[in-house]
Design an enzyme around this catalytic site. Structure first.
Site, short mmCIF file in Angstrom:
data_model
loop_
_atom_site.label_atom_id
_atom_site.label_comp_id
_atom_site.label_asym_id
_atom_site.label_seq_id
_atom_site.Cartn_x
_atom_site.Cartn_y
_atom_site.Cartn_z
N GLU A 194 32.43 38.91 44.37
CA GLU A 194 33.28 39.32 43.33
C GLU A 194 33.30 40.25 42.42
O GLU A 194 32.15 41.02 42.33
CB GLU A 194 33.22 37.76 42.23
CG GLU A 194 34.21 37.85 41.29
CD GLU A 194 33.90 36.83 40.41
OE1 GLU A 194 34.00 36.90 39.23
OE2 GLU A 194 33.22 35.43 40.66
N GLU B 222 37.83 41.69 32.84
CA GLU B 222 38.41 40.94 32.00
C GLU B 222 38.70 41.43 30.41
O GLU B 222 37.75 42.10 30.06
CB GLU B 222 37.20 39.49 31.90
CG GLU B 222 37.38 38.76 33.27
CD GLU B 222 36.27 37.78 33.20
OE1 GLU B 222 37.03 36.46 33.41
OE2 GLU B 222 35.25 37.93 33.36
N ARG C 199 43.23 38.32 42.66
CA ARG C 199 43.63 37.05 41.68
C ARG C 199 43.99 37.83 40.30
O ARG C 199 43.06 38.52 39.73
CB ARG C 199 42.72 35.83 41.62
CG ARG C 199 42.90 34.97 42.59
CD ARG C 199 42.03 33.81 42.24
NE ARG C 199 41.77 33.21 43.71
CZ ARG C 199 40.24 33.14 44.08
NH1 ARG C 199 39.39 33.63 43.61
NH2 ARG C 199 40.16 32.35 45.33
N TRP D 281 43.85 32.93 30.86
CA TRP D 281 43.23 31.56 30.61
C TRP D 281 42.55 31.67 29.07
O TRP D 281 42.25 32.70 28.53
CB TRP D 281 42.22 31.28 31.55
CG TRP D 281 40.91 31.92 31.71
CD1 TRP D 281 41.03 33.22 32.28
CD2 TRP D 281 39.58 31.65 31.21
NE1 TRP D 281 39.84 33.80 32.46
CE2 TRP D 281 38.70 32.93 31.88
CE3 TRP D 281 39.00 30.85 30.66
CZ2 TRP D 281 37.63 33.06 31.44
CZ3 TRP D 281 37.69 30.77 30.37
CH2 TRP D 281 37.01 32.22 30.92
N THR E 262 30.71 29.64 26.22
CA THR E 262 32.00 30.33 26.71
C THR E 262 32.77 30.62 25.48
O THR E 262 33.45 31.74 25.50
CB THR E 262 32.58 29.33 27.50
OG1 THR E 262 31.86 28.85 28.76
CG2 THR E 262 33.93 29.79 27.97
#
Length: 417
Positions: A121, A125, A205, A209, A220
């Site tokens: 990966e 972000e 992708r 979110w 998180t």
């Protein structure tokens, strides 16, 4: 919490729909035999998301995504929204550039993720509440035993300004760039000696979110910048365009074993056939050039001297530079004067794609590790057979000098008669 993959793997995302939609694998080839990955035979793919046709070759995996004059629109209107798209094809090394304006909003995450079936990966972000930075990250084989791979390069106002985020992913290194300026470089050896370096075919992708959703774990929410207040929705991310360069175009990619190594990936279909054809053509061209070099070599002689000349045509790879040297033979090395570009992955032959990048210059030996159609592992050399001209001085004097003199004397004697 450096990435959505970490967030999923650490089981902090039980109630976060985006995590399950964006970071997953239908079949892990490290564990069993999996179907081949669909590739693309195009080496260059450009997507203009200001047009509805720009979403061709993309699949919407969650929510809904529309197009506008600002590009593709990814919007969170309420809790649970997580619109996401992904390519319907994989690429095997290459460069991906995404022109994006991240979404604002505390806890809102705008993500660009490249991921393979065995969970290699590479990430970008952007957090809605961080107006001066964006995160880069990577994972190899889904390994989340440590969380120290993220970096936070500076970027000005990503939620109100379009920036182009690029990843140049090659066999020897991966470079993240913002608006054409490199902000991070990961070398193959730096990822646990290559064992955790992303090196298998990936899909692209893109999605949005809520990392700050109240149902998420505390870690998180903290990573995302705080709890999301949905009363301030909608939160929208815009992606104007995506440019993809596929270093190894092919109809499909297959894992030939469970190692997860790039060398285990087999290319099939039009892309690989094109590479083979180009390499064969290149090889024929080089061989022809080499034969021409050898046949044009003559043994230079002088009176009463024996001269030996040999030519070695040295070839880096099929279709690469050919150099010749006189009075020398070379075996097993590749050399040339000036600069020679070699791939840390596979050498580039005419018309085919290289896996890896890098430049070496000067004379000496160069080698390429790995394989692709038309490339050589290590160095390839072609040594011409040695041509010797053995010269007899006495015979040469008789033939070149006494012969003509004797004939002249005979003619003179006949005229006198």
């Amino acid at each position: 919490m450096p990435s959505i993959f970490k967030y999923a793997a650490a089981a902090l995302a039980a109630a976060a729909p985006f995590a399950s939609a964006q970071t997953y694998t239908d079949c892990n080839p490290l564990e069993k035999t999996c179907p081949a990955d669909a590739g693309s035979t195009q080496s260059q793919l450009n997507f203009d998301f200001t047009q509805s046709s720009g979403l061709d070759k993309w699949t919407t995996t969650a929510g809904s995504v529309s197009t506008s004059s600002n590009g593709a629109v990814f919007t969170i209107n309420k809790q649970g929204d997580a619109p996401t798209i992904e390519t319907d094809f994989y690429i095997f090394y290459g460069e991906i550039s995404v022109t994006m304006q991240a979404a604002p909003g505390t806890g809102i995450v705008s993500s660009i993720v490249f991921e393979s079936d065995d969970l290699d990966e590479i990430d970008w972000e952007a957090l809605g509440g961080n107006t001066g930075q964006i995160e880069t990250n990577y994972f190899g084989k889904g390994d989340t035993s440590t969380y120290d791979r993220d970096t936070w390069p500076a970027v000005a106002n990503p939620q109100s300004t379009f920036h182009t985020y690029t990843v140049n992913w090659q066999k020897d290194k991966t470079v993240w760039s913002i608006d054409g300026t490199a902000v991070r470089t990961l070398n193959y050896a730096d990822a646990q000696g290559g064992a955790r370096y992303p090196q298998t075919p990936m899909r692209v992708r893109i999605g949005i979110w809520a990392g700050g959703d109240p149902s998420n774990g505390e870690g998180t929410i903290e990573w995302a910048g705080g709890q999301t207040d949905y009363s301030k929705a909608p939160f929208s991310m815009y992606v104007k365009s995506v440019q993809i360069t596929n270093t190894n175009p092919a109809d499909s990619y297959t894992y030939s074993d469970t190692s997860g190594s790039s060398d285990s990936i087999k290319l099939s279909g039009a892309g690989s056939l094109s590479q083979t054809s180009s390499s064969s053509s290149s090889t024929s061209s080089t061989t022809s050039s080499q034969s021409s070099t050898e046949s044009s070599t003559t043994a230079h002689t002088t009176l009463a001297t024996t001269t030996q000349t040999s030519t070695s045509a040295k070839t880096t790879t099929a279709g690469s530079t050919t150099a010749s040297s006189t009075d020398a033979t070379t075996s097993g090395s590749t050399s040339g004067t000036g600069s020679s570009t070699t791939s840390s992955g596979s050498s580039t032959s005419s018309g085919s794609s290289s896996t890896g990048s890098g430049t070496t210059s000067g004379s000496g030996s160069s080698s390429s590790a790995g394989s692709s159609a038309g490339s050589s592992s290590g160095s390839a050399s072609s040594t011409a057979p040695q041509t010797s001209a053995t010269f007899n001085a006495a015979a040469n004097v008789v033939a070149n000098y006494l012969g003509p003199v004797s004939l002249l004397g005979l003619v003179t004697a006949l005229l006198q008669l």
